[in-house]
Design a protein around this motif. Structure first.
Motif, PDB file in Angstrom:
ATOM      1  N   LEU A   1       0.843  -1.194   0.000  1.00 54.38           N
ATOM      2  CA  LEU A   1       0.000   0.000   0.000  1.00 54.38           C
ATOM      3  C   LEU A   1       0.877   1.242   0.000  1.00 54.38           C
ATOM      4  O   LEU A   1       1.979   1.232   0.548  1.00 54.38           O
ATOM      5  CB  LEU A   1      -0.906   0.028   1.234  1.00 54.38           C
ATOM      6  CG  LEU A   1      -2.027  -0.992   1.328  1.00 54.38           C
ATOM      7  CD1 LEU A   1      -2.756  -0.832   2.665  1.00 54.38           C
ATOM      8  CD2 LEU A   1      -3.014  -0.837   0.179  1.00 54.38           C
ATOM      9  N   ARG A   2       0.366   2.309  -0.602  1.00 53.97           N
ATOM     10  CA  ARG A   2       1.083   3.578  -0.562  1.00 53.97           C
ATOM     11  C   ARG A   2       1.018   4.193   0.834  1.00 53.97           C
ATOM     12  O   ARG A   2       0.136   3.881   1.615  1.00 53.97           O
ATOM     13  CB  ARG A   2       0.503   4.537  -1.595  1.00 53.97           C
ATOM     14  CG  ARG A   2       0.870   4.156  -3.030  1.00 53.97           C
ATOM     15  CD  ARG A   2       0.184   5.038  -4.051  1.00 53.97           C
ATOM     16  NE  ARG A   2      -1.238   4.749  -4.133  1.00 53.97           N
ATOM     17  CZ  ARG A   2      -2.193   5.639  -3.897  1.00 53.97           C
ATOM     18  NH1 ARG A   2      -1.898   6.860  -3.507  1.00 53.97           N
ATOM     19  NH2 ARG A   2      -3.457   5.299  -4.012  1.00 53.97           N
ATOM     20  N   GLU A   3       1.922   5.079   1.133  1.00 55.31           N
ATOM     21  CA  GLU A   3       2.004   5.685   2.456  1.00 55.31           C
ATOM     22  C   GLU A   3       0.720   6.396   2.851  1.00 55.31           C
ATOM     23  O   GLU A   3       0.290   6.351   4.012  1.00 55.31           O
ATOM     24  CB  GLU A   3       3.176   6.679   2.497  1.00 55.31           C
ATOM     25  CG  GLU A   3       3.557   7.127   3.895  1.00 55.31           C
ATOM     26  CD  GLU A   3       3.966   5.955   4.779  1.00 55.31           C
ATOM     27  OE1 GLU A   3       3.398   5.849   5.881  1.00 55.31           O
ATOM     28  OE2 GLU A   3       4.811   5.157   4.366  1.00 55.31           O
ATOM     29  N   ASP A   4       0.077   7.050   1.889  1.00 53.06           N
ATOM     30  CA  ASP A   4      -1.176   7.755   2.193  1.00 53.06           C
ATOM     31  C   ASP A   4      -2.276   6.775   2.617  1.00 53.06           C
ATOM     32  O   ASP A   4      -3.112   7.101   3.457  1.00 53.06           O
ATOM     33  CB  ASP A   4      -1.646   8.561   0.977  1.00 53.06           C
ATOM     34  CG  ASP A   4      -0.823   9.825   0.762  1.00 53.06           C
ATOM     35  OD1 ASP A   4      -0.147  10.247   1.725  1.00 53.06           O
ATOM     36  OD2 ASP A   4      -0.845  10.367  -0.352  1.00 53.06           O
ATOM     37  N   CYS A   5      -2.273   5.591   2.039  1.00 51.92           N
ATOM     38  CA  CYS A   5      -3.266   4.579   2.420  1.00 51.92           C
ATOM     39  C   CYS A   5      -3.007   4.080   3.834  1.00 51.92           C
ATOM     40  O   CYS A   5      -3.947   3.889   4.618  1.00 51.92           O
ATOM     41  CB  CYS A   5      -3.228   3.412   1.441  1.00 51.92           C
ATOM     42  SG  CYS A   5      -3.580   3.854  -0.277  1.00 51.92           S
ATOM     43  N   TRP A   6      -1.728   3.878   4.168  1.00 54.65           N
ATOM     44  CA  TRP A   6      -1.395   3.476   5.528  1.00 54.65           C
ATOM     45  C   TRP A   6      -1.813   4.544   6.531  1.00 54.65           C
ATOM     46  O   TRP A   6      -2.292   4.231   7.620  1.00 54.65           O
ATOM     47  CB  TRP A   6       0.111   3.231   5.658  1.00 54.65           C
ATOM     48  CG  TRP A   6       0.624   1.982   5.041  1.00 54.65           C
ATOM     49  CD1 TRP A   6       1.651   1.865   4.142  1.00 54.65           C
ATOM     50  CD2 TRP A   6       0.164   0.647   5.277  1.00 54.65           C
ATOM     51  NE1 TRP A   6       1.850   0.550   3.805  1.00 54.65           N
ATOM     52  CE2 TRP A   6       0.955  -0.224   4.488  1.00 54.65           C
ATOM     53  CE3 TRP A   6      -0.843   0.100   6.076  1.00 54.65           C
ATOM     54  CZ2 TRP A   6       0.764  -1.602   4.482  1.00 54.65           C
ATOM     55  CZ3 TRP A   6      -1.030  -1.277   6.069  1.00 54.65           C
ATOM     56  CH2 TRP A   6      -0.231  -2.108   5.279  1.00 54.65           C
ATOM     57  N   LYS A   7      -1.631   5.795   6.168  1.00 52.94           N
ATOM     58  CA  LYS A   7      -1.995   6.890   7.068  1.00 52.94           C
ATOM     59  C   LYS A   7      -3.486   6.861   7.381  1.00 52.94           C
ATOM     60  O   LYS A   7      -3.882   6.946   8.553  1.00 52.94           O
ATOM     61  CB  LYS A   7      -1.618   8.238   6.432  1.00 52.94           C
ATOM     62  CG  LYS A   7      -2.020   9.439   7.300  1.00 52.94           C
ATOM     63  CD  LYS A   7      -1.688  10.753   6.604  1.00 52.94           C
ATOM     64  CE  LYS A   7      -2.627  11.011   5.433  1.00 52.94           C
ATOM     65  NZ  LYS A   7      -2.403  12.330   4.805  1.00 52.94           N
ATOM     66  N   ILE A   8      -4.308   6.735   6.344  1.00 54.71           N
ATOM     67  CA  ILE A   8      -5.761   6.720   6.558  1.00 54.71           C
ATOM     68  C   ILE A   8      -6.161   5.491   7.368  1.00 54.71           C
ATOM     69  O   ILE A   8      -7.028   5.564   8.255  1.00 54.71           O
ATOM     70  CB  ILE A   8      -6.495   6.737   5.203  1.00 54.71           C
ATOM     71  CG1 ILE A   8      -6.195   8.030   4.454  1.00 54.71           C
ATOM     72  CG2 ILE A   8      -7.997   6.579   5.408  1.00 54.71           C
ATOM     73  CD1 ILE A   8      -6.573   9.299   5.214  1.00 54.71           C
ATOM     74  N   PHE A   9      -5.539   4.356   7.110  1.00 58.74           N
ATOM     75  CA  PHE A   9      -5.821   3.149   7.873  1.00 58.74           C
ATOM     76  C   PHE A   9      -5.532   3.367   9.358  1.00 58.74           C
ATOM     77  O   PHE A   9      -6.333   3.013  10.228  1.00 58.74           O
ATOM     78  CB  PHE A   9      -4.978   1.989   7.328  1.00 58.74           C
ATOM     79  CG  PHE A   9      -5.070   0.731   8.133  1.00 58.74           C
ATOM     80  CD1 PHE A   9      -6.190  -0.093   8.041  1.00 58.74           C
ATOM     81  CD2 PHE A   9      -4.046   0.360   8.992  1.00 58.74           C
ATOM     82  CE1 PHE A   9      -6.282  -1.257   8.789  1.00 58.74           C
ATOM     83  CE2 PHE A   9      -4.123  -0.810   9.743  1.00 58.74           C
ATOM     84  CZ  PHE A   9      -5.246  -1.615   9.634  1.00 58.74           C
ATOM     85  N   ARG A  10      -4.397   3.962   9.660  1.00 55.85           N
ATOM     86  CA  ARG A  10      -4.014   4.189  11.052  1.00 55.85           C
ATOM     87  C   ARG A  10      -4.953   5.181  11.733  1.00 55.85           C
ATOM     88  O   ARG A  10      -5.351   4.991  12.879  1.00 55.85           O
ATOM     89  CB  ARG A  10      -2.577   4.699  11.115  1.00 55.85           C
ATOM     90  CG  ARG A  10      -1.569   3.693  10.651  1.00 55.85           C
ATOM     91  CD  ARG A  10      -0.162   4.229  10.710  1.00 55.85           C
ATOM     92  NE  ARG A  10       0.297   4.374  12.084  1.00 55.85           N
ATOM     93  CZ  ARG A  10       1.546   4.698  12.398  1.00 55.85           C
ATOM     94  NH1 ARG A  10       2.436   4.908  11.439  1.00 55.85           N
ATOM     95  NH2 ARG A  10       1.906   4.810  13.666  1.00 55.85           N
ATOM     96  N   VAL A  11      -5.290   6.235  11.013  1.00 56.76           N
ATOM     97  CA  VAL A  11      -6.173   7.248  11.596  1.00 56.76           C
ATOM     98  C   VAL A  11      -7.545   6.653  11.905  1.00 56.76           C
ATOM     99  O   VAL A  11      -8.082   6.827  13.008  1.00 56.76           O
ATOM    100  CB  VAL A  11      -6.311   8.458  10.651  1.00 56.76           C
ATOM    101  CG1 VAL A  11      -7.429   9.389  11.125  1.00 56.76           C
ATOM    102  CG2 VAL A  11      -4.998   9.230  10.584  1.00 56.76           C
ATOM    103  N   CYS A  12      -8.131   5.929  10.954  1.00 53.23           N
ATOM    104  CA  CYS A  12      -9.469   5.373  11.151  1.00 53.23           C
ATOM    105  C   CYS A  12      -9.493   4.382  12.306  1.00 53.23           C
ATOM    106  O   CYS A  12     -10.420   4.390  13.133  1.00 53.23           O
ATOM    107  CB  CYS A  12      -9.954   4.699   9.868  1.00 53.23           C
ATOM    108  SG  CYS A  12     -10.371   5.852   8.543  1.00 53.23           S
TER     109      CYS A  12
END
Length: 276
Positions: free
Chosen positions: A180-191
């Motif tokens: 996954l791209r870094e932006d996808c990981w970020k949203i996953f972590r935030v949610c």
């Protein structure tokens, strides 16, 4: 496509395809806790036939067929159990599913073996619009936000499950199978962090959904969490430590004032961390 391919299908390497990454991710995350909607297999080709082109690995997805299923759109949501609805909502928040309409939930009428009473079991399907690189979802895109069950308290078992979620471990498990791209990981972590914090502050799933999802249809205003992400982006812009702060801010959120109302305290806690 099932990994159990017929012999004649093995002749062409074009038939060997990787499964939709969304199926892999969803199964890895929920295999021990929520309902399995997909499974992935990776195995070696042991065929010795000279007519078969050998491949090192075969990829595919194996999905359970739900016999006699209809769609939730044809039923009243009042027929569904609170626990089943909560499970689907938790799954959607965890994977940041962008499309849970009432045709993406299957319904099967069953009969309790002990009481002989009928009940309706629901199954989530179609998770291709999950793990996005940005958060921009309206609450109406999650059909369950309008169901009465979602405003009811979360049960003890599901609370325990949410509190046990290890976000970094989930990311590690996922990254072993899917990139996954870094932006996808970020949203996953935030949610996932907002979900865990919501439970910590004893919010119900509707309260948590109202943090994650947009509710202002007329002006298309960002959700509370969208605004926090944007503020974090601005704070990190031009900073040498920006990427590190941006990546880890969600893991450092703490309860600040136990005397405050839960929802207000949650907002203050996030905002205070973002201002550092």
């Amino acid at each position: 496509r099932s990994f159990l391919m017929k012999d004649e299908e093995k002749a062409s390497p074009k038939e060997v395809k990787k499964p939709d990454p969304k199926f892999v991710q969803n199964f890895i995350l929920e295999e021990d806790n929520l309902k399995k909607s997909a499974i992935v297999d990776e195995s070696k080709d042991s065929s010795s036939s000279s007519m078969v082109i050998k491949v090192k690995k075969k990829y595919g997805s194996l999905q359970k067929f739900i016999k006699g299923a209809e769609i939730a759109a044809d039923y009243s949501f009042s027929l569904f159990s609170k626990n089943d609805v909560h499970k689907i909502a938790i799954l959607d928040m965890r994977i940041c599913n962008c499309d849970r309409n009432d045709e993406n939930i299957l319904v099967v009428k069953k009969k309790d073996a002990e009481t002989n009473k009928s009940y309706y079991k629901i199954y989530p399907i179609d998770h291709s619009l999950s793990f996005p690189d940005r958060l921009s979802i309206f609450d109406y895109e999650m059909c369950w936000t309008g169901w009465d069950q979602i405003s009811q308290p979360i049960g003890h078992t599901l609370k325990k499950y949410i509190k046990s979620i290890d976000i970094l471990e989930d990311m590690k498990r996922l990254s072993n199978s899917v990139k996954l791209r870094e932006d996808c990981w970020k949203i996953f972590r935030v949610c996932n962090t907002v979900l865990k914090m919501g439970v910590e502050y004893d919010l119900n799933l509707l309260d948590i959904a109202n943090l994650l999802y947009k509710t202002d249809y007329k002006n298309n205003s960002p959700s509370v969490v969208e605004n926090l992400i944007k503020k974090t982006d601005n704070l990190c812009s031009g900073s040498r430590l920006g990427n590190q702060v941006h990546l880890f801010f969600d893991l450092s959120l703490r309860k600040e004032n136990s005397n405050s109302k839960p929802k207000k305290c949650l907002f203050l806690s996030i905002h205070r961390k973002l201002r550092i």
